[in-house]
Scaffold this motif. Structure first.
Motif, PDB file in Angstrom:
ATOM      1  N   SER A   1      -6.408  -0.927  -3.063  1.00  0.00           N
ATOM      2  CA  SER A   1      -5.100  -1.073  -2.535  1.00  0.00           C
ATOM      3  C   SER A   1      -4.018  -1.508  -3.773  1.00  0.00           C
ATOM      4  O   SER A   1      -2.832  -1.695  -3.606  1.00  0.00           O
TER       5      SER A   1
ATOM      6  N   GLU B   1       0.687   7.375   3.280  1.00  0.00           N
ATOM      7  CA  GLU B   1      -0.111   6.728   4.143  1.00  0.00           C
ATOM      8  C   GLU B   1       0.662   6.982   5.582  1.00  0.00           C
ATOM      9  O   GLU B   1      -0.202   7.156   6.487  1.00  0.00           O
TER      10      GLU B   1
ATOM     11  N   PRO C   1       2.641   6.173  -2.288  1.00  0.00           N
ATOM     12  CA  PRO C   1       1.382   5.863  -1.556  1.00  0.00           C
ATOM     13  C   PRO C   1       1.817   5.537  -0.148  1.00  0.00           C
ATOM     14  O   PRO C   1       1.133   5.801   0.878  1.00  0.00           O
ATOM     15  N   VAL C   2       3.013   4.952   0.054  1.00  0.00           N
ATOM     16  CA  VAL C   2       3.460   4.581   1.449  1.00  0.00           C
ATOM     17  C   VAL C   2       3.762   5.868   2.268  1.00  0.00           C
ATOM     18  O   VAL C   2       3.315   5.986   3.196  1.00  0.00           O
TER      19      VAL C   2
ATOM     20  N   ASP D   1      -8.158  -1.637   3.382  1.00  0.00           N
ATOM     21  CA  ASP D   1      -7.313  -0.790   2.503  1.00  0.00           C
ATOM     22  C   ASP D   1      -8.101  -0.797   1.109  1.00  0.00           C
ATOM     23  O   ASP D   1      -8.027  -1.607   0.349  1.00  0.00           O
TER      24      ASP D   1
ATOM     25  N   THR E   1      -5.808   5.113  -0.087  1.00  0.00           N
ATOM     26  CA  THR E   1      -4.802   6.272  -0.613  1.00  0.00           C
ATOM     27  C   THR E   1      -4.659   6.183  -1.951  1.00  0.00           C
ATOM     28  O   THR E   1      -4.288   5.115  -2.780  1.00  0.00           O
TER      29      THR E   1
ATOM     30  N   SER F   1       8.389   4.819   6.282  1.00  0.00           N
ATOM     31  CA  SER F   1       8.478   4.309   4.720  1.00  0.00           C
ATOM     32  C   SER F   1       9.747   4.249   4.229  1.00  0.00           C
ATOM     33  O   SER F   1      10.032   3.557   3.162  1.00  0.00           O
TER      34      SER F   1
ATOM     35  N   THR G   1       0.791  -0.814  -0.036  1.00  0.00           N
ATOM     36  CA  THR G   1      -0.031  -0.006   1.046  1.00  0.00           C
ATOM     37  C   THR G   1      -0.586  -0.992   2.198  1.00  0.00           C
ATOM     38  O   THR G   1      -0.311  -0.740   3.293  1.00  0.00           O
TER      39      THR G   1
END
Length: 238
Positions: A47, A27, A23-24, A44, A113, A6, A52
């Motif tokens: 998304s 994830e 969200p990264v 995804d 996510t 990330s 993401t």
């Protein structure tokens, strides 16, 4: 945890694309020791503006369908092009999670996510709306915002500084999600557990200057974060 993948997505321009707690990072934690096969075709789901999806394509080598109801696929396509991803690697789709139109058993996996809590609270959703599009043996990895303990019978005033009771009804605890996913007939629930990244992902979000992040600051600055968490759910289709 240390978010080695990330870290590459911490630039102001990329962080401006997040639509909630980072969200990264969520994830990356969600996919620690994941079982999705190399080269998988992945949905995804929810998304957003596609960050993401870029993460899934670049860091894991998946072919990604970036499916979202509210974002503009053409705008996302331009973003994907800027990030050096081909039209074969990542495909933006305008899609309603409750009315997907992919071929049956199209995906090796679904990753969702910070969005599944909006459409997945119906116990029938998995069996009727999502699993038909996942191959037998395929995986679902879900990260959702929640509460450490359900407090809907007596909502803390700190949380009500930023959110209405109706908005807070999207947030539940891990036991709630165990009950919801436990009713699924077509998938085995592998795990439902609290995530580590709550404080850090919220801190990244609250630095943003968009109106939603600014609005969320009221509750979090008053200590509302002590009631909140993120929950990771992993399922395997039978």
């Amino acid at each position: 945890m240390h978010y080695s993948k990330s870290e590459k997505y911490n630039s102001p321009a990329l962080q401006a694309k997040i639509m909630g707690p980072n969200p990264v990072k969520l994830e990356e934690e969600l996919l620690l020791d994941h079982r999705i096969p190399e080269g998988a075709v992945v949905c995804d789901l929810g998304s957003g503006q596609g960050l993401t999806s870029v993460f899934l394509a670049k860091e894991y080598g998946f072919t990604v369908y970036a499916a979202d109801l509210w974002s503009d696929p053409e705008e996302n396509r331009r973003f994907f092009d800027e990030m050096g991803l081909s039209r074969e690697q990542i495909i933006p789709i305008k899609a309603d999670a409750a009315d997907l139109s992919f071929e049956k058993e199209f995906f090796d996996a679904v990753v969702s996510t910070d969005s599944y809590n909006y459409f997945g609270r119906d116990p029938r959703y998995l069996d009727e709306k999502l699993l038909p599009f996942v191959k037998s043996g395929g995986y679902l990895y879900i990260a959702i915002p929640g509460m450490k303990k359900d407090l809907h019978d007596r909502l803390p005033p700190e949380l009500l500084l930023s959110w209405t009771p109706e908005q807070l009804d999207y947030l539940h605890d891990a036991d709630y999600w165990r009950k919801i996913t436990g009713q699924c007939r077509g998938a085995e629930v592998l795990s439902v557990q609290e995530m580590e990244s709550n404080e850090e992902v919220w801190a990244d979000w609250l630095k943003q200057e968009n109106e939603y992040a600014v609005g969320d600051r009221k509750a979090m600055e008053a200590g509302g974060g002590k009631y909140l968490n993120f929950i990771a759910i992993v399922l395997r289709k039978k």
